[in-house]
Design an enzyme around this catalytic site. Structure first.
Site, PDB file in Angstrom:
ATOM      1  N   ASN A   1       0.870  -1.169   0.000  1.00 17.65           N
ATOM      2  CA  ASN A   1       0.000   0.000   0.000  1.00 17.65           C
ATOM      3  C   ASN A   1       0.912   1.224   0.000  1.00 17.65           C
ATOM      4  OD1 ASN A   1      -1.792   2.053   0.531  1.00 17.65           O
ATOM      5  ND2 ASN A   1      -2.268   1.400   2.622  1.00 17.65           N
TER       6      ASN A   1
ATOM      7  N   LYS B   1       0.144   4.274  -0.314  1.00  9.88           N
ATOM      8  CA  LYS B   1      -0.438   5.489   0.287  1.00  9.88           C
ATOM      9  C   LYS B   1      -0.152   6.695  -0.609  1.00  9.88           C
ATOM     10  CE  LYS B   1      -0.016   3.192   4.699  1.00  9.88           C
ATOM     11  NZ  LYS B   1       0.064   3.272   6.143  1.00  9.88           N
TER      12      LYS B   1
ATOM     13  N   HIS C   1      -9.475   1.361   4.800  1.00  9.58           N
ATOM     14  CA  HIS C   1      -8.201   1.546   5.494  1.00  9.58           C
ATOM     15  C   HIS C   1      -8.401   2.524   6.663  1.00  9.58           C
ATOM     16  CE1 HIS C   1      -4.096   2.683   6.395  1.00  9.58           C
ATOM     17  NE2 HIS C   1      -3.728   1.558   5.810  1.00  9.58           N
TER      18      HIS C   1
ATOM     19  N   GLU D   1      -6.706   4.879   7.723  1.00 13.77           N
ATOM     20  CA  GLU D   1      -6.425   6.288   7.395  1.00 13.77           C
ATOM     21  C   GLU D   1      -7.616   6.925   6.681  1.00 13.77           C
ATOM     22  OE1 GLU D   1      -2.617   5.639   5.513  1.00 13.77           O
ATOM     23  OE2 GLU D   1      -1.807   5.028   7.452  1.00 13.77           O
TER      24      GLU D   1
ATOM     25  N   GLU E   1      -5.526  -4.739  10.588  1.00 14.77           N
ATOM     26  CA  GLU E   1      -4.461  -3.754  10.768  1.00 14.77           C
ATOM     27  C   GLU E   1      -4.690  -2.958  12.048  1.00 14.77           C
ATOM     28  OE1 GLU E   1      -2.407  -2.728   6.814  1.00 14.77           O
ATOM     29  OE2 GLU E   1      -4.081  -1.359   7.059  1.00 14.77           O
TER      30      GLU E   1
ATOM     31  N   GLY F   1       2.672   2.164  10.631  1.00 12.21           N
ATOM     32  CA  GLY F   1       3.700   3.195  10.499  1.00 12.21           C
ATOM     33  C   GLY F   1       4.428   3.505  11.792  1.00 12.21           C
TER      34      GLY F   1
ATOM     35  N   SER G   1       3.353  -2.336  10.197  1.00  7.88           N
ATOM     36  CA  SER G   1       4.793  -2.487  10.460  1.00  7.88           C
ATOM     37  C   SER G   1       5.359  -3.856  10.090  1.00  7.88           C
ATOM     38  CB  SER G   1       5.128  -2.131  11.909  1.00  7.88           C
ATOM     39  OG  SER G   1       4.814  -0.764  12.152  1.00  7.88           O
TER      40      SER G   1
ATOM     41  N   GLY H   1       2.815  -1.255   4.206  1.00  4.29           N
ATOM     42  CA  GLY H   1       2.926   0.145   3.817  1.00  4.29           C
ATOM     43  C   GLY H   1       4.367   0.521   3.496  1.00  4.29           C
ATOM     44  N   GLY H   2       5.046   1.125   4.461  1.00  2.96           N
ATOM     45  CA  GLY H   2       6.383   1.685   4.248  1.00  2.96           C
ATOM     46  C   GLY H   2       7.363   0.730   3.576  1.00  2.96           C
TER      47      GLY H   2
END
Ligand code: PGA
Length: 246
Positions: A10, A12, A93, A95, A163, A169, A208, A229-230
């Site tokens: 993802n 983002k 999600h 967010e 999640e 994150g 994470s 994500g990251g």
């Protein structure tokens, strides 16, 4: 029940044309692990270019509107994502839920809209730290799942991502026991609601996930892959996660 592992990045609000070589490199990594289903949910502006570069990975959107068209400035319909080259979409999600006030009912409508347009869906659920600390994480997530999962949901086109918000994150992840407890509760709820198909539905862990913890996370019962994500932005960090699922 053997469920094919699903590992999805993802991105983002990250990624410009200059990042397309990463899509290609991740797509090549995906092609070399055909036993894993791999995807990248990129910003909508990159979908069509990423779809050209995708190799063995699918390309998805990160949200879609519940309606097919109309006066909704700045929004994108599922059909628009599909036409651009997406085959999947994330809905719900945390967010989106936090930044855009999306409710469980909104998320269920978006999932149905995505399916109607021919997209597969990753539907996200997860508790805040406050709820985790209160000891109510499992009932909270099950209630969120019950209200967000649309009528007619099926394993063939929908997967769940658990999640925990406090792990997104942050570099924190739950203990393996906490992940196992939540995934087994989600599995039981899916079977109760969907019967046999609830056993076929994939449940991803997200928050994470990185190259160092992925292998352990993926061995937990009822963890059928990850939403990342990251660590999905670069093949150096995402490649080992794909390999860990193989
Ligand atoms: P993270 O994000 O891997 O950067 O924690 C996961 C997600 O929000 O899907």
């Amino acid at each position: 029940m053997v469920r094919r592992k699903l590992v999805v990045g993802n991105w983002k609000m990250n990624g410009l044309r200059a990042h397309l070589p990463q899509v290609a490199a991740i797509g090549a990594e995906a092609a070399s692990h055909p036993q894993v289903e791999v995807g990248l949910c990129v910003p909508a502006t990159l979908i069509s270019m990423a779809a050209e570069a995708r190799g063995g990975a699918f390309i998805g959107g990160q949200d879609c509107h519940a309606k097919t068209s109309g006066a909704h400035t700045g929004c994108l319909s599922a059909q628009m994502l599909k036409e651009a080259g997406a085959t999947w979409a994330i809905v719900g999600h945390s967010e989106r839920r936090a930044d855009h006030g999306e409710t469980d009912a909104d998320v269920a409508s978006k999932a149905l809209a995505a399916h109607a347009a021919g997209l597969k869906v990753i539907l996200c659920v997860g508790e805040s730290l406050e709820i985790r600390d209160s000891g109510e994480a499992v009932p909270f997530v099950l209630a969120q799942l019950e209200a967000s999962l649309p009528e007619g949901a099926a394993a063939e086109w929908l997967s769940i991502a658990y999640e925990p918000v406090w792990c997104i994150g942050t570099g924190r992840i739950p203990t393996m026991d906490q992940i196992a407890e939540m995934h087994s509760a989600i599995r039981a709820a899916l079977i109760k609601r969907l019967g046999k198909d609830g056993n076929a539905m994939r449940i991803l862990y997200g928050g994470s996930v990185n190259a160092a913890n992925a292998a352990e996370v993926f061995t937990v019962a009822d963890v059928d892959g990850g939403l990342v994500g990251g660590a999905s932005l670069k093949v150096e960090s995402f490649g080992p996660i794909i390999a860990a699922a193989a």
